[in-house]
Write a protein that holds these residues in place. Sequence first.
Motif, PDB file in Angstrom:
ATOM      1  N   TRP A 284     -10.079 -41.503  44.199  1.00 21.22           N
ATOM      2  CA  TRP A 284      -9.695 -42.393  45.495  1.00 21.22           C
ATOM      3  C   TRP A 284     -10.164 -43.867  45.043  1.00 21.22           C
ATOM      4  N   VAL A 285     -11.457 -44.124  44.665  1.00 17.55           N
ATOM      5  CA  VAL A 285     -12.327 -45.589  44.436  1.00 17.55           C
ATOM      6  C   VAL A 285     -11.344 -46.280  43.289  1.00 17.55           C
ATOM      7  N   LEU A 286     -10.896 -45.381  42.281  1.00 20.18           N
ATOM      8  CA  LEU A 286     -10.368 -45.978  40.978  1.00 20.18           C
ATOM      9  C   LEU A 286      -8.829 -45.791  41.120  1.00 20.18           C
ATOM     10  N   ARG A 287      -8.427 -45.476  42.407  1.00 24.44           N
ATOM     11  CA  ARG A 287      -6.686 -45.906  42.423  1.00 24.44           C
ATOM     12  C   ARG A 287      -6.237 -47.287  42.357  1.00 24.44           C
ATOM     13  N   GLY A 288      -5.219 -47.188  41.625  1.00 20.31           N
ATOM     14  CA  GLY A 288      -4.392 -48.418  41.501  1.00 20.31           C
ATOM     15  C   GLY A 288      -5.100 -49.552  40.690  1.00 20.31           C
ATOM     16  N   GLY A 289      -6.300 -49.193  40.021  1.00 19.49           N
ATOM     17  CA  GLY A 289      -6.906 -50.153  38.972  1.00 19.49           C
ATOM     18  C   GLY A 289      -7.360 -50.999  39.462  1.00 19.49           C
ATOM     19  N   ARG A 290      -7.843 -51.269  40.870  1.00 19.32           N
ATOM     20  CA  ARG A 290      -8.341 -52.529  41.285  1.00 19.32           C
ATOM     21  C   ARG A 290     -10.002 -52.500  40.841  1.00 19.32           C
ATOM     22  N   VAL A 291     -10.478 -51.266  40.946  1.00 21.96           N
ATOM     23  CA  VAL A 291     -11.853 -51.295  40.482  1.00 21.96           C
ATOM     24  C   VAL A 291     -11.880 -51.032  39.184  1.00 21.96           C
ATOM     25  N   THR A 292     -12.845 -51.592  38.517  1.00 18.65           N
ATOM     26  CA  THR A 292     -13.058 -51.272  36.875  1.00 18.65           C
ATOM     27  C   THR A 292     -13.536 -49.967  36.627  1.00 18.65           C
ATOM     28  N   SER A 293     -14.545 -49.633  37.187  1.00 22.08           N
ATOM     29  CA  SER A 293     -15.354 -48.285  37.091  1.00 22.08           C
ATOM     30  C   SER A 293     -16.026 -47.788  38.265  1.00 22.08           C
ATOM     31  N   ALA A 294     -16.433 -46.703  38.302  1.00 14.09           N
ATOM     32  CA  ALA A 294     -17.033 -46.051  39.215  1.00 14.09           C
ATOM     33  C   ALA A 294     -18.368 -45.418  38.672  1.00 14.09           C
ATOM     34  N   LEU A 295     -19.692 -45.713  39.725  1.00  8.35           N
ATOM     35  CA  LEU A 295     -20.612 -45.284  38.981  1.00  8.35           C
ATOM     36  C   LEU A 295     -20.838 -43.708  39.577  1.00  8.35           C
ATOM     37  N   ILE A 296     -21.384 -42.762  38.712  1.00 11.93           N
ATOM     38  CA  ILE A 296     -21.821 -41.428  39.149  1.00 11.93           C
ATOM     39  C   ILE A 296     -23.216 -41.162  38.666  1.00 11.93           C
ATOM     40  N   GLY A 297     -23.920 -40.283  39.460  1.00 17.55           N
ATOM     41  CA  GLY A 297     -25.241 -39.767  39.156  1.00 17.55           C
ATOM     42  C   GLY A 297     -24.948 -38.590  38.816  1.00 17.55           C
ATOM     43  N   ALA A 298     -26.200 -38.029  38.363  1.00 22.95           N
ATOM     44  CA  ALA A 298     -26.020 -36.413  37.863  1.00 22.95           C
ATOM     45  C   ALA A 298     -27.514 -36.023  37.763  1.00 22.95           C
ATOM     46  N   SER A 299     -27.787 -34.811  38.293  1.00 19.38           N
ATOM     47  CA  SER A 299     -28.829 -34.156  38.105  1.00 19.38           C
ATOM     48  C   SER A 299     -28.829 -33.095  37.105  1.00 19.38           C
ATOM     49  N   SER A 300     -27.999 -32.834  36.557  1.00 19.79           N
ATOM     50  CA  SER A 300     -27.408 -31.533  35.442  1.00 19.79           C
ATOM     51  C   SER A 300     -26.366 -32.090  34.661  1.00 19.79           C
TER      52      SER A 300
END
Length: 330
Positions: A284-300
């Motif tokens: 959803w954050v990345l929909r339509g290409g307006r946002v270049t990238s979304a940050l994800i965290g990971a514990s594994s």
Amino acid sequence: MSYTAHPDRYADMPYRRTGRSGLMLPALSLGLWHNFGPDRPARTQRAILRRAFDLGVTHVDLANNYGPPPGAAESAFGEALKADLAPYRDELVISTKAGYLMWPGPYGEWGSRKYLLSSLDQSLTRMGLDYVDIFYSHRPDPDTPLEETMGALHSAVQQGKALYVGVSNYSPEQTREAARILAELGTPLLIHQPRYSMLDRGPEDGLLDTLDELQVGSIAYSPLEQGLLTGRYLGGIPEGSRAASDSPFLNADTVTEELVQQLRALDDIAKSRGQSLAQLALAWVLRGGRVTSALIGASSPEQLEDSVAAIRNLDFAPEELTRIDGIIQG
């Protein structure tokens, strides 16, 4: 045993141009925020970074104060880089920031030239780098002229310690002025890092329009809203979760019955798309290409893989977006 990157690491991840620059960022970037302190085993941290790179996640986002304690994330990343990823430095985009409290006294936070350039030198030492790809002003300083703060970012580029510069947590008006100052100096504003998720749509109140107009890229932090937009809270507050702890970022009062009902309705949409709730939220954050990238965290590595799988379905039908808006906005 030495690490060799997967030969097909660029096969699946989409890369998006950052504003009007030549820099391409992966749709999903790895944020080393409150998951890369000394309380996490170094072997797990290294495994996450190796798996991320194998999946085409070429951008690693840090800040001077990430850990905890402050500086720990950069130090841990520096060790992992030296152990595994040093041969691939030119395939990596590494970013860091300065703006929040880092050391005692009047020169240890905010936006002065003294603080920003000292902090960058410390960050480079912790990570064992000659330069970062992106250096951010982490937050606007109400008491330091914006010309000084942007001038320090420009100096970092002039000194060869950063290739690009960005801002984070700036308002649309502050962003516009920062871009103007930087353009006059000859160092364009590359990117803005705002908080943005299905549950926090603040950037839609002018910021995304401003970035479009200025042709500045964007990278969203907290797209999973501190874990709320995962499956963890569909049954309320589980033991061991962030909301059940004394975390300053999420508390039990946030997880209301109304919110849980919203999360369950969103989860139903995710299932209809063949996605987890987290994958839906990232798409959803990345929909339509307006946002270049979304940050994800990971514990594994497994959690990372689940998030990266969001790239398999980034398209939304209009009726899906209408349903999501109806759920969130009531």
